[in-house]
Each structure stands twice: as C-alpha cells, then as structure tokens.
Scaffold this motif. Structure first.
Motif, PDB file in Angstrom:
ATOM      1  N   PRO A   1       0.730  -1.153  -0.085  1.00 43.29           N
ATOM      2  CA  PRO A   1       0.004   0.091   0.065  1.00 43.29           C
ATOM      3  C   PRO A   1       0.892   1.346   0.040  1.00 43.29           C
ATOM      4  N   SER A   2       0.228   2.448  -0.738  1.00 45.57           N
ATOM      5  CA  SER A   2       0.839   3.590  -0.746  1.00 45.57           C
ATOM      6  C   SER A   2       1.229   4.548   0.368  1.00 45.57           C
ATOM      7  N   THR A   3       1.730   3.895   1.431  1.00 50.22           N
ATOM      8  CA  THR A   3       2.072   4.942   2.534  1.00 50.22           C
ATOM      9  C   THR A   3       3.108   5.785   2.277  1.00 50.22           C
ATOM     10  N   ASN A   4       4.147   5.430   1.098  1.00 49.13           N
ATOM     11  CA  ASN A   4       5.136   6.324   0.869  1.00 49.13           C
ATOM     12  C   ASN A   4       4.814   7.558   0.053  1.00 49.13           C
ATOM     13  N   GLU A   5       3.601   7.629  -0.753  1.00 54.37           N
ATOM     14  CA  GLU A   5       3.189   8.610  -1.197  1.00 54.37           C
ATOM     15  C   GLU A   5       2.032   9.654  -0.406  1.00 54.37           C
ATOM     16  N   ILE A   6       1.469   8.953   0.396  1.00 55.87           N
ATOM     17  CA  ILE A   6       0.325   9.838   1.177  1.00 55.87           C
ATOM     18  C   ILE A   6       0.908  10.225   2.594  1.00 55.87           C
ATOM     19  N   VAL A   7       1.703   9.350   3.327  1.00 54.43           N
ATOM     20  CA  VAL A   7       2.234   9.575   4.620  1.00 54.43           C
ATOM     21  C   VAL A   7       3.047  10.805   4.711  1.00 54.43           C
TER      22      VAL A   7
ATOM     23  N   LEU B   1      17.540  -6.153  -8.270  1.00 52.09           N
ATOM     24  CA  LEU B   1      17.119  -4.629  -8.080  1.00 52.09           C
ATOM     25  C   LEU B   1      15.824  -4.099  -8.359  1.00 52.09           C
ATOM     26  N   LEU B   2      15.049  -3.342  -7.462  1.00 53.54           N
ATOM     27  CA  LEU B   2      13.773  -2.775  -7.816  1.00 53.54           C
ATOM     28  C   LEU B   2      13.791  -1.203  -7.672  1.00 53.54           C
ATOM     29  N   PHE B   3      13.353  -0.626  -8.795  1.00 53.47           N
ATOM     30  CA  PHE B   3      13.007   0.830  -8.678  1.00 53.47           C
ATOM     31  C   PHE B   3      11.692   1.107  -8.884  1.00 53.47           C
ATOM     32  N   ILE B   4      11.050   1.859  -8.022  1.00 56.14           N
ATOM     33  CA  ILE B   4       9.586   2.110  -8.102  1.00 56.14           C
ATOM     34  C   ILE B   4       9.272   3.707  -8.154  1.00 56.14           C
ATOM     35  N   PRO B   5       9.163   4.288  -9.346  1.00 54.57           N
ATOM     36  CA  PRO B   5       8.895   5.538  -9.261  1.00 54.57           C
ATOM     37  C   PRO B   5       7.317   5.933  -9.195  1.00 54.57           C
ATOM     38  N   SER B   6       6.912   6.990  -8.507  1.00 51.03           N
ATOM     39  CA  SER B   6       5.459   7.094  -8.414  1.00 51.03           C
ATOM     40  C   SER B   6       5.113   8.866  -8.484  1.00 51.03           C
ATOM     41  N   ALA B   7       4.090   8.852  -8.956  1.00 45.91           N
ATOM     42  CA  ALA B   7       3.685  10.375  -9.145  1.00 45.91           C
ATOM     43  C   ALA B   7       2.068  10.529  -9.018  1.00 45.91           C
ATOM     44  N   GLY B   8       1.883  11.653  -8.625  1.00 47.28           N
ATOM     45  CA  GLY B   8       0.284  11.871  -8.475  1.00 47.28           C
ATOM     46  C   GLY B   8       0.186  13.475  -7.799  1.00 47.28           C
TER      47      GLY B   8
ATOM     48  N   VAL C   1      -4.386  10.839  -5.029  1.00 49.36           N
ATOM     49  CA  VAL C   1      -4.534   9.999  -6.182  1.00 49.36           C
ATOM     50  C   VAL C   1      -3.055  10.042  -7.011  1.00 49.36           C
ATOM     51  N   GLY C   2      -2.523   8.689  -7.095  1.00 48.97           N
ATOM     52  CA  GLY C   2      -1.345   8.361  -7.764  1.00 48.97           C
ATOM     53  C   GLY C   2      -1.257   7.315  -8.595  1.00 48.97           C
ATOM     54  N   LEU C   3      -0.103   7.295  -9.213  1.00 50.52           N
ATOM     55  CA  LEU C   3       0.235   6.082 -10.226  1.00 50.52           C
ATOM     56  C   LEU C   3       1.560   5.621  -9.779  1.00 50.52           C
ATOM     57  N   VAL C   4       1.583   4.133  -9.406  1.00 49.52           N
ATOM     58  CA  VAL C   4       2.938   3.593  -8.835  1.00 49.52           C
ATOM     59  C   VAL C   4       3.212   2.469  -9.870  1.00 49.52           C
TER      60      VAL C   4
ATOM     61  N   PRO D   1       1.787  -2.341 -12.467  1.00 55.98           N
ATOM     62  CA  PRO D   1       1.469  -1.075 -12.164  1.00 55.98           C
ATOM     63  C   PRO D   1       0.162  -0.944 -11.015  1.00 55.98           C
ATOM     64  N   SER D   2      -0.081   0.339 -10.245  1.00 59.00           N
ATOM     65  CA  SER D   2      -1.167   0.267  -9.581  1.00 59.00           C
ATOM     66  C   SER D   2      -1.529   1.783  -9.387  1.00 59.00           C
ATOM     67  N   LEU D   3      -2.731   1.825  -9.758  1.00 62.04           N
ATOM     68  CA  LEU D   3      -3.512   3.218  -9.373  1.00 62.04           C
ATOM     69  C   LEU D   3      -4.150   3.205  -8.184  1.00 62.04           C
ATOM     70  N   ASN D   4      -3.596   4.350  -7.249  1.00 66.11           N
ATOM     71  CA  ASN D   4      -3.983   4.228  -6.001  1.00 66.11           C
ATOM     72  C   ASN D   4      -4.819   5.433  -5.579  1.00 66.11           C
ATOM     73  N   PHE D   5      -5.538   5.399  -4.688  1.00 63.69           N
ATOM     74  CA  PHE D   5      -6.115   6.627  -4.022  1.00 63.69           C
ATOM     75  C   PHE D   5      -6.420   6.444  -2.428  1.00 63.69           C
ATOM     76  N   ALA D   6      -6.257   7.526  -1.610  1.00 65.46           N
ATOM     77  CA  ALA D   6      -6.550   7.256  -0.009  1.00 65.46           C
ATOM     78  C   ALA D   6      -6.950   8.652   0.336  1.00 65.46           C
ATOM     79  N   PHE D   7      -7.467   8.276   1.464  1.00 63.88           N
ATOM     80  CA  PHE D   7      -7.841   9.781   2.448  1.00 63.88           C
ATOM     81  C   PHE D   7      -7.210   9.564   3.653  1.00 63.88           C
ATOM     82  N   ILE D   8      -6.712  10.507   4.409  1.00 68.50           N
ATOM     83  CA  ILE D   8      -6.202  10.433   5.737  1.00 68.50           C
ATOM     84  C   ILE D   8      -6.906  11.452   6.589  1.00 68.50           C
ATOM     85  N   PHE D   9      -6.935  10.871   7.707  1.00 67.72           N
ATOM     86  CA  PHE D   9      -8.072  11.935   8.621  1.00 67.72           C
ATOM     87  C   PHE D   9      -7.077  12.014   9.892  1.00 67.72           C
TER      88      PHE D   9
END
Length: 274
Positions: free
Chosen positions: A50-56, A224-231, A245-248, A266-274
């Motif tokens: 899960p995309s904790t790296n993009e949202i947190v 090796l693993l390389f993971i770019p993401s943007a959103g 909202v982002g693309l991994v 690839p993964s299309l992600n979305f999340a809400f943080i409270f």
C-alpha cells in the motif's frame, strides 16, 4: 506544459530543467514497462505494498485549520484508508518533530466458482524531512514491504499457486503545493532489492529451458527494484482531511534482462487520511 511548470514554486527555484528531468524519467520508465510483455500473472504477480510512501509524507507539512478562528492542534497519530487497483488498504502513521513512521496493510479475498485469488500486502516506512520551503518539501527515508498471495486456476490451469515476496528500499520524496490552493503534486522514488518465490516462476523457467539449455530452472528470483510514482493531493474540511491519487510503476532488473520474469504490476491508488 508552461502552466504546469509554474505550479512548482519554491523547491525547484525556477529551474525548469529539474522538473523536465523528473517527468522524463517517469515517461521513459512507463514506456519501458508497457513495451515489455511478461508471463507471470495471478499469484505470480507481485503487488507493491500500500502507498504509505506517497501519502504519509504529506503529514510533514504544517497544515493548520482556521475553523472558528483557532488553529487546530497538531495530531501525531493519523489513520486513513484507500484502494490500490481496487484492493482496499489501511494506513497508520505516527509523526515526530520532523519525521514519521507509516504502516500500510491491505489485500483482497476472492473465491468464485472457477477461480480463487487472495493477496495480502504490507509496508513499513520511515521518512525524514530534509529540505522544506513555504510550499515545497524534500524528504528522505527507508522502508521494507512484502506480499503473500495464493490463487487457484489462475496463473496455472487447474492448480494452486502461491507467491511470497519481500523488498527493502531507500526513498526520495518531492512534493509541492500550488500557492493559495488546496492542491499539490508529488514525486516519489524508491530504490532497493527484492526476493520472490513462486511455483509460477518454476513453470516459466521450465518452459524457457526447452528452447535454451542455459536457462536455470528455479522457483525463486531476486534483483534490484526501482519504483517511481507520481500523483496529486488536496486537503478538505479545514485541512483536516488529506486526499491523494497517484500512479505507482514498479520496475525491476528483470524487465531489462528477462522481461518474461518481471513479476510486478503497475498500480493506480487513492487514499484519504484523517
């Protein structure tokens, strides 16, 4: 493109070339992934945790609320929920003065008449603010994650399959907010190594060995693993809720040397943080 560029003040300090380099890196990586076919599927396909790296990391911003003329007290603990390729996940985070720890867990259970597919993912990351401006942020961190999946009659006809995967990485996070707006953009880059085991890999290597005697038959791979993401992200309800909202796009060395064994999707992600 000029309008898009001027929405990145502060951190880039007027250097248009920096933004173009980052955008080009994502474009080239996407083109490389889409141009290569792979045979692994079902439980043999590893889903990035899960995309904790993009949202947190967004929580490192000094969000404030002006409700009732008072600033909202900063909360150290936050939680959220979202979906990655329609798989739900839960996010938990704890914030320190200029760093934070994030945990994301998720997955899906499916049991139909002819097929079964179950997957669970987890990711634990630590990230620290390195540079920040009025509307921009640069953070560095480390993390580790993993996936366990099983399927029936999916990746191998009439058979049960499983996948166990783990990876560790370092990461760079860049984010900026549009001035006088609730919207912002981000880039995240993770680089590390992974280990994966699945009978699907063994079946594919056995098939390839029939035409090439130099192919090793085995059920585990690593590299090796390389993971770019943007959103993009935004805040709501007096900055009390953060949306994302982002693309991994996970890439591995196997995509270059042995694309048939590239296990990541690839993964299309979305999340809400409270």
């Amino acid at each position: 493109m000029r309008i898009f560029y001027f929405s990145f003040p502060g951190f880039f300090d007027g250097r248009k070339e920096t933004f173009f380099i980052l955008l080009s890196a994502v474009f080239v990586s996407s083109s490389l992934f889409l141009s290569c076919a792979k045979k692994v599927e079902g439980a043999g396909s590893a889903s990035v945790a899960p995309s904790t790296n993009e949202i947190v990391p967004l929580l490192l911003y000094d969000y404030q609320s002006s409700a009732k003329g008072k600033e909202e007290e900063d909360r150290n603990f936050r939680f959220g929920f979202g979906a990655a390729n329609l798989r739900p996940y839960l996010i938990l985070s704890y914030k320190f003065s200029d760093s934070l720890v994030g945990l994301g867990v998720g997955g899906i259970i499916f049991s139909g008449l002819g097929r079964e597919y179950n997957v669970g993912t987890a990711d634990l990351s630590y990230i620290k603010r390195y540079l920040s401006g009025k509307s921009s942020l640069l953070a560095l961190g480390v993390g580790l994650g993993g996936t366990y999946a099983t399927d029936y009659n999916f990746s191998r006809k009439g058979k049960r399959s499983y996948l166990g995967e783990g990876h560790i990485y370092g990461q760079v996070y860049i984010s900026t907010k549009i001035p006088d707006s609730n919207f912002g953009f981000f880039f995240n880059f993770r680089l590390g190594g992974f280990f994966l085991e699945s009978p699907v890999i063994r079946d594919i290597s056995e098939e390839l060995s029939k035409s090439d005697e130099n192919i090793k038959v085995k059920k585990s791979i690593s590299g090796l693993l390389f993971i770019p993401s943007a959103g993009f992200n935004w805040t709501m309800i007096d900055n009390k809720v953060i949306g994302y909202v982002g693309l991994v796009l996970p890439l591995s060395t196997f995509l270059i040397f042995e694309p048939e064994l590239h296990p990541y999707v690839p993964s299309l992600n979305f999340a809400f943080i409270f």
